[in-house]
Design a protein around this motif. Structure first.
Motif, PDB file in Angstrom:
ATOM      1  N   ALA A 286       0.847  -1.214   0.000  1.00 42.93           N
ATOM      2  CA  ALA A 286       0.000   0.000   0.000  1.00 42.93           C
ATOM      3  C   ALA A 286       0.878   1.257   0.000  1.00 42.93           C
ATOM      4  O   ALA A 286       0.592   2.228  -0.713  1.00 42.93           O
ATOM      5  N   ARG A 287       1.946   1.212   0.772  1.00 43.10           N
ATOM      6  CA  ARG A 287       2.843   2.382   0.859  1.00 43.10           C
ATOM      7  C   ARG A 287       3.575   2.567  -0.481  1.00 43.10           C
ATOM      8  O   ARG A 287       3.699   3.702  -0.968  1.00 43.10           O
ATOM      9  N   ALA A 288       4.016   1.461  -1.050  1.00 47.17           N
ATOM     10  CA  ALA A 288       4.709   1.553  -2.346  1.00 47.17           C
ATOM     11  C   ALA A 288       3.778   2.115  -3.415  1.00 47.17           C
ATOM     12  O   ALA A 288       4.167   2.975  -4.207  1.00 47.17           O
ATOM     13  N   ALA A 289       2.512   1.689  -3.393  1.00 50.59           N
ATOM     14  CA  ALA A 289       1.538   2.199  -4.380  1.00 50.59           C
ATOM     15  C   ALA A 289       1.307   3.695  -4.176  1.00 50.59           C
ATOM     16  O   ALA A 289       1.226   4.466  -5.136  1.00 50.59           O
ATOM     17  N   GLU A 290       1.264   4.096  -2.917  1.00 47.03           N
ATOM     18  CA  GLU A 290       1.076   5.527  -2.596  1.00 47.03           C
ATOM     19  C   GLU A 290       2.267   6.347  -3.107  1.00 47.03           C
ATOM     20  O   GLU A 290       2.100   7.390  -3.738  1.00 47.03           O
ATOM     21  N   LEU A 291       3.477   5.825  -2.894  1.00 46.71           N
ATOM     22  CA  LEU A 291       4.674   6.536  -3.369  1.00 46.71           C
ATOM     23  C   LEU A 291       4.756   6.514  -4.895  1.00 46.71           C
ATOM     24  O   LEU A 291       5.124   7.508  -5.530  1.00 46.71           O
ATOM     25  N   ALA A 292       4.385   5.383  -5.476  1.00 48.76           N
ATOM     26  CA  ALA A 292       4.479   5.253  -6.944  1.00 48.76           C
ATOM     27  C   ALA A 292       3.537   6.215  -7.663  1.00 48.76           C
ATOM     28  O   ALA A 292       3.816   6.654  -8.784  1.00 48.76           O
ATOM     29  N   ARG A 293       2.439   6.574  -6.990  1.00 53.21           N
ATOM     30  CA  ARG A 293       1.489   7.510  -7.622  1.00 53.21           C
ATOM     31  C   ARG A 293       2.066   8.913  -7.772  1.00 53.21           C
ATOM     32  O   ARG A 293       1.540   9.742  -8.497  1.00 53.21           O
ATOM     33  N   ARG A 294       3.197   9.170  -7.122  1.00 47.70           N
ATOM     34  CA  ARG A 294       3.856  10.482  -7.250  1.00 47.70           C
ATOM     35  C   ARG A 294       4.703  10.564  -8.522  1.00 47.70           C
ATOM     36  O   ARG A 294       5.169  11.626  -8.898  1.00 47.70           O
ATOM     37  N   LEU A 295       4.928   9.410  -9.151  1.00 45.72           N
ATOM     38  CA  LEU A 295       5.861   9.397 -10.282  1.00 45.72           C
ATOM     39  C   LEU A 295       5.219  10.009 -11.517  1.00 45.72           C
ATOM     40  O   LEU A 295       4.089   9.676 -11.869  1.00 45.72           O
ATOM     41  N   PRO A 296       5.949  10.870 -12.231  1.00 45.90           N
ATOM     42  CA  PRO A 296       5.461  11.428 -13.491  1.00 45.90           C
ATOM     43  C   PRO A 296       5.642  10.405 -14.615  1.00 45.90           C
ATOM     44  O   PRO A 296       6.301   9.369 -14.420  1.00 45.90           O
ATOM     45  N   PRO A 297       5.119  10.700 -15.789  1.00 46.84           N
ATOM     46  CA  PRO A 297       5.349   9.787 -16.916  1.00 46.84           C
ATOM     47  C   PRO A 297       6.849   9.592 -17.156  1.00 46.84           C
ATOM     48  O   PRO A 297       7.665  10.475 -16.869  1.00 46.84           O
ATOM     49  N   PHE A 298       7.191   8.386 -17.666  1.00 43.84           N
ATOM     50  CA  PHE A 298       8.565   8.046 -18.067  1.00 43.84           C
ATOM     51  C   PHE A 298       9.522   7.838 -16.894  1.00 43.84           C
ATOM     52  O   PHE A 298      10.735   7.750 -17.096  1.00 43.84           O
ATOM     53  N   VAL A 299       8.979   7.753 -15.680  1.00 42.22           N
ATOM     54  CA  VAL A 299       9.779   7.313 -14.529  1.00 42.22           C
ATOM     55  C   VAL A 299       9.081   6.067 -13.995  1.00 42.22           C
ATOM     56  O   VAL A 299       7.905   6.126 -13.587  1.00 42.22           O
ATOM     57  N   MET A 300       9.812   4.948 -14.002  1.00 41.79           N
ATOM     58  CA  MET A 300       9.180   3.642 -13.764  1.00 41.79           C
ATOM     59  C   MET A 300       9.317   3.178 -12.309  1.00 41.79           C
ATOM     60  O   MET A 300      10.409   3.278 -11.738  1.00 41.79           O
ATOM     61  N   PRO A 301       8.229   2.665 -11.718  1.00 43.21           N
ATOM     62  CA  PRO A 301       8.367   2.031 -10.409  1.00 43.21           C
ATOM     63  C   PRO A 301       8.892   0.605 -10.563  1.00 43.21           C
ATOM     64  O   PRO A 301       8.502  -0.117 -11.494  1.00 43.21           O
ATOM     65  N   VAL A 302       9.781   0.207  -9.684  1.00 40.11           N
ATOM     66  CA  VAL A 302      10.331  -1.157  -9.681  1.00 40.11           C
ATOM     67  C   VAL A 302       9.981  -1.804  -8.352  1.00 40.11           C
ATOM     68  O   VAL A 302      10.155  -1.191  -7.292  1.00 40.11           O
ATOM     69  N   GLY A 303       9.411  -2.996  -8.402  1.00 34.02           N
ATOM     70  CA  GLY A 303       9.093  -3.742  -7.186  1.00 34.02           C
ATOM     71  C   GLY A 303      10.172  -4.767  -6.948  1.00 34.02           C
ATOM     72  O   GLY A 303      10.457  -5.593  -7.827  1.00 34.02           O
ATOM     73  N   LEU A 304      10.763  -4.716  -5.773  1.00 36.46           N
ATOM     74  CA  LEU A 304      11.866  -5.613  -5.462  1.00 36.46           C
ATOM     75  C   LEU A 304      11.361  -6.745  -4.579  1.00 36.46           C
ATOM     76  O   LEU A 304      10.797  -6.506  -3.503  1.00 36.46           O
ATOM     77  N   PHE A 305      11.551  -7.975  -5.084  1.00 34.34           N
ATOM     78  CA  PHE A 305      11.028  -9.162  -4.402  1.00 34.34           C
ATOM     79  C   PHE A 305      12.157 -10.126  -4.066  1.00 34.34           C
ATOM     80  O   PHE A 305      13.120 -10.246  -4.827  1.00 34.34           O
ATOM     81  N   VAL A 306      11.995 -10.811  -2.947  1.00 35.82           N
ATOM     82  CA  VAL A 306      12.897 -11.907  -2.575  1.00 35.82           C
ATOM     83  C   VAL A 306      12.018 -13.128  -2.299  1.00 35.82           C
ATOM     84  O   VAL A 306      11.291 -13.156  -1.305  1.00 35.82           O
ATOM     85  N   ASN A 307      12.038 -14.076  -3.221  1.00 37.48           N
ATOM     86  CA  ASN A 307      11.305 -15.344  -3.062  1.00 37.48           C
ATOM     87  C   ASN A 307       9.821 -15.139  -2.756  1.00 37.48           C
ATOM     88  O   ASN A 307       9.252 -15.832  -1.907  1.00 37.48           O
ATOM     89  N   ALA A 308       9.217 -14.170  -3.432  1.00 39.44           N
ATOM     90  CA  ALA A 308       7.776 -13.922  -3.226  1.00 39.44           C
ATOM     91  C   ALA A 308       6.968 -14.983  -3.975  1.00 39.44           C
ATOM     92  O   ALA A 308       7.465 -15.661  -4.869  1.00 39.44           O
ATOM     93  N   THR A 309       5.719 -15.115  -3.608  1.00 40.81           N
ATOM     94  CA  THR A 309       4.833 -16.094  -4.274  1.00 40.81           C
ATOM     95  C   THR A 309       4.107 -15.420  -5.446  1.00 40.81           C
ATOM     96  O   THR A 309       3.951 -14.194  -5.461  1.00 40.81           O
ATOM     97  N   PRO A 310       3.621 -16.225  -6.402  1.00 42.90           N
ATOM     98  CA  PRO A 310       2.855 -15.625  -7.506  1.00 42.90           C
ATOM     99  C   PRO A 310       1.685 -14.766  -7.025  1.00 42.90           C
ATOM    100  O   PRO A 310       1.490 -13.663  -7.547  1.00 42.90           O
ATOM    101  N   PRO A 311       0.923 -15.195  -6.007  1.00 46.84           N
ATOM    102  CA  PRO A 311      -0.162 -14.286  -5.552  1.00 46.84           C
ATOM    103  C   PRO A 311       0.355 -12.941  -5.034  1.00 46.84           C
ATOM    104  O   PRO A 311      -0.267 -11.899  -5.234  1.00 46.84           O
ATOM    105  N   GLU A 312       1.527 -12.980  -4.362  1.00 44.73           N
ATOM    106  CA  GLU A 312       2.101 -11.706  -3.881  1.00 44.73           C
ATOM    107  C   GLU A 312       2.492 -10.823  -5.063  1.00 44.73           C
ATOM    108  O   GLU A 312       2.284  -9.605  -5.071  1.00 44.73           O
ATOM    109  N   ILE A 313       3.059 -11.445  -6.099  1.00 47.07           N
ATOM    110  CA  ILE A 313       3.447 -10.680  -7.295  1.00 47.07           C
ATOM    111  C   ILE A 313       2.201 -10.129  -7.981  1.00 47.07           C
ATOM    112  O   ILE A 313       2.135  -8.963  -8.373  1.00 47.07           O
TER     113      ILE A 313
END
Ligand SMILES: O=C(O)c1ccccc1NCC(=O)[C@H](O)[C@H](O)COP(=O)(O)O
Length: 226
Positions: free
Chosen positions: A50-77
């Motif tokens: 939720a926090r990452a989504a809130e921060l990602a909404r601040r990004l302007p066009p052409f700046v990409m959010p990257v989600g960093l995962f360590v051994n996450a499950t498909p449902p988490e992804i």
């Protein structure tokens, strides 16, 4: 790697491990092309989805959010990609090629981290992840990543037919050398622009991005034989 990638006009920049609005804004202002959010709870830089989504909404066009995962499950992804639709996936754990493809449902773009150490066969590793859009070259550290450690850049062979992202212990002081020696598609930094875990420094981010632009200028001069 398509020829255009090896002659890219500029090195892309990812700044990782952001947790605060002001730092996201400062990273964008400094010239980051991507900002990373650590969605793995084992990191001191962890942010909730939720926090990452809130921060990602601040990004302007052409700046990409990257989600960093360590051994996450498909449902988490899946949940992350639903919450942040344009999320670029970064798998930084022990994910196998099949797990990466399953987690990205075989179609979402993802980067696969490689933890570089002497004897590591990067060419074989890259070939074993054919669907990875890029290979992120990080140092081999305890705790998977974000360790602020530089690996031996001479371990990076020529002929990696995939965009590589140089990572691991980069800072404004060494990134020019890293870009000129490795000539990556992009660079990635976390510790080197921080005043504390997850607490970025706007001036360090500005200096880091400025150094990458200086490196690109020197690279262009070298390519022109100047
Ligand atoms: O940043 C973290 O805390 C982290 C924790 C566990 C796995 C990966 C992590 N970061 C991944 C990144 O993409 C970092 O930017 C990369 O490891 C470089 O970090 P640094 O050496 O601190 O610049």
């Amino acid at each position: 790697m398509p020829a255009f990638l090896s002659r890219a006009a500029r090195t892309r920049i990812k700044i990782c491990g952001l947790t605060r609005e002001a730092d996201v804004d400062a990273a964008v202002e400094a010239g980051a092309d991507a900002v990373g959010f650590v969605l793995w709870s084992g990191s001191a830089r962890h942010v909730t989805l939720a926090r990452a989504a809130e921060l990602a909404r601040r990004l302007p066009p052409f700046v990409m959010p990257v989600g960093l995962f360590v051994n996450a499950t498909p449902p988490e992804i899946d949940a992350a990609c639903t919450a942040i639709p344009n999320l670029l996936l970064q798998f930084h754990g022990d994910e196998t090629p099949a797990q990466c493809d399953a987690a990205s449902t075989g179609r979402r773009p993802y980067m696969r981290a490689a933890r570089m150490k002497p004897g590591f066969d990067l060419l074989d590793f890259a070939q074993s992840y054919p669907n990875a859009q890029a290979i992120l070259l990080d140092a081999h550290v305890e705790g998977y990543g974000g360790g602020g450690k530089v690996f031996d850049w001479s371990l990076v062979p020529s002929g990696v037919l995939r965009p590589v992202v140089l990572s691991g212990g980069l800072s404004p002081a060494n990134v020019i050398d890293g870009v000129l020696r490795v000539r990556p598609w992009a660079v990635d930094v976390s510790s080197g622009v921080e005043v504390g875990k997850g607490l970025k420094d706007a001036e360090l981010m500005r200096r880091f991005c400025e150094a990458v632009r200086e490196a690109d200028a020197r690279r262009a001069d070298a390519d022109r034989g100047e």
